[in-house]
Design a protein around this motif. Structure first.
Motif, mmCIF file in Angstrom:
data_model
loop_
_atom_site.group_PDB
_atom_site.id
_atom_site.type_symbol
_atom_site.label_atom_id
_atom_site.label_comp_id
_atom_site.label_asym_id
_atom_site.label_seq_id
_atom_site.Cartn_x
_atom_site.Cartn_y
_atom_site.Cartn_z
ATOM 1 N N ASP A 1 16.330 6.443 31.026
ATOM 2 C CA ASP A 1 15.919 5.252 30.285
ATOM 3 C C ASP A 1 15.123 5.707 29.081
ATOM 4 O O ASP A 1 13.949 6.055 29.195
ATOM 5 N N HIS B 1 15.847 1.518 17.665
ATOM 6 C CA HIS B 1 16.137 0.923 18.973
ATOM 7 C C HIS B 1 16.519 -0.540 18.744
ATOM 8 O O HIS B 1 15.693 -1.347 18.336
ATOM 9 N N ASN C 1 22.065 5.212 26.238
ATOM 10 C CA ASN C 1 20.804 5.955 26.293
ATOM 11 C C ASN C 1 20.962 7.423 25.910
ATOM 12 O O ASN C 1 20.315 8.306 26.468
#
Length: 441
Positions: free
Chosen positions: A132, A202, A234
């Protein structure tokens, strides 16, 4: 029509330090891999480090000299950049070595335990790990090594491998890194891609965006374009999406690209326009996208001519004597013409979006006076201030590639590679420098 006069911008609380320095090493190009701000005063800067004797000119040459023998080091500060203990350093990647050894590290060899599925071999011991990358402490390292396909390259004396660009991930603030990298495949119209690191954007859906320079591999005169890549897993893989900037005439290249996202969602890509065969005509430019990066505006230079603070700072005498060069016929002649690759005004522009909405673009100046400077926009990149000089005390033009972050107290910290007259030949020791400053309010 009168010439528009951009506003002056002042800086204060300027303070310079040495992040990493040794007279027997060349330490350079932090923009190749990046900077991380983990909060609570913890910063990290990555850079290239190689032994350097400073005895002959090629000791300080770049791509096919010091970089080929370098290792990528992560330096860490726990006090907002004031000190950088050697005990906190981590070696992420060793760039040198035989080509076959590099390839084994980039494409790990299969083992007897390989299991073959319809889509190819799967190594159960080497499977990529799900991470993550939105969690605190997560960061990407972007690297490059000459381990790709072999091409004819006269600059290196014949048949040589092209470079390969890759990334590693960490979720513990760069103390440890995954073992198997993600590789970047060039667009079908290009031979190579390279990334001059900037924090990935992001996106709202959890995906990440970065910009790479796609180019012509062994022939740098083909083109350089700014190419957008996305990862929606990711960082397990990166996909080419679109080209942000490319000159169809082949005259101009676009490189040293970086993305920022404004509060309203507009993406901006900052880059350097460069003649693909030299540094002539280079300038900091910007394009923007309002659809998440699918389409982009035309590229336009930022700033304005006619109000540069560098002009009055130029030391006299540097251009008052002719140089000896070879003309196209190979004859030695004297000329006052500047070197085609020696007058980079806006080397490797690096954008930083501040918490108050201002945008600061930092750059290295490789024409006398040598140093580090910047430019500021207070209206989202629509207009720009006059340039400001962060420092102008370098001994030669081999400098720049800044990375930067805003500290919790509002100061800006930037790291870059630099040189001063310290007794070493060819301009002095190349080292990683840092500067603190504030934009005057």
């Amino acid at each position: 029509m009168s010439l528009y006069k951009p506003d002056q911008v002042g800086i204060k609380d300027v303070h310079h330090i040495k992040v990493a320095y040794s007279k027997d090493t060349y330490r350079g190009h932090p923009r190749h891999s990046g900077m991380f701000n983990f909060g609570d005063g913890e910063l990290a800067v990555t850079y290239n480090r190689a032994p350097c004797a400073y005895q002959k000119p090629e000791d300080t040459f770049h791509d096919f000299h010091y970089m080929e023998r370098s290792e990528q080091v992560l330096a860490r500060s726990l006090d907002n950049g004031e000190t950088w203990p050697e005990s906190e350093e981590t070696v992420i990647w060793e760039r040198g070595g035989a080509v076959e050894d590099l390839r084994k590290r980039l494409w790990p060899e299969q083992t007897k335990e390989d299991v073959v599925y319809w889509f190819g071999p799967w190594r159960k011991n080497d499977m990529r790990v799900e991470l993550d990358m939105s969690q605190p402490g997560a960061c990407f390292f972007f690297g490059r090594s000459w381990a790709g396909k072999v091409v004819e390259d006269p600059r290196r004396g014949g048949l040589v491998p092209l470079y390969v660009t890759f990334s590693f991930r960490s979720v513990d603030k760069g103390h440890t890194w995954e073992n198997i990298p993600a590789l970047f495949a060039p667009p079908v119209h290009a031979e190579t891609v390279l990334l001059n690191a900037h924090p990935p954007i992001h996106m709202p859906d959890g995906s990440f965006l970065v910009v790479l320079t796609a180019g012509g591999g062994g022939d740098p005169g083909k083109y350089k374009e700014a190419a957008l890549y996305m990862s929606d897993d990711n960082g397990l893989s990166w996909e080419y999406v679109t080209t942000i900037a490319r000159d169809p005439t082949g005259i101009w290249g676009y490189t040293y690209s970086a993305l920022i996202m404004l509060p309203g969602g507009r993406l901006q890509c900052y880059m350097m326009r460069q003649n693909v065969n030299s540094s002539q005509g280079n300038w900091a430019c910007m394009a923007y996208s309002d659809d998440g990066g699918l389409s982009w505006s035309d590229v336009r230079p930022i700033g304005q001519l006619g109000y540069s603070p560098w002009v009055s700072r130029r030391p006299s005498g540097l251009y008052s004597r002719p140089r000896t060069v070879r003309d196209p016929a190979g004859r030695l002649v004297e000329t006052y013409e500047p070197r085609p690759t020696g007058a980079a005004l806006f080397r490797s522009p690096y954008p930083l979006l501040l918490r108050d909405g201002q945008i600061v673009v930092l750059y290295g100046r490789r024409k006398p006076p040598y140093g580090m400077g910047g430019i500021v926009s207070e209206d989202g990149g629509e207009t720009w201030s006059q340039e400001f000089v962060l420092r102008d005390d370098a001994n030669c033009g081999d400098l720049g590639y800044p990375v930067a972050t805003e500290l919790e107290d509002g100061r800006i910290f930037t790291a870059y590679y630099y040189n001063l007259d310290d007794g070493n030949k060819f301009g002095g020791t190349r080292y990683i420098a840092g500067s603190f400053f504030r934009i005057k309010g």
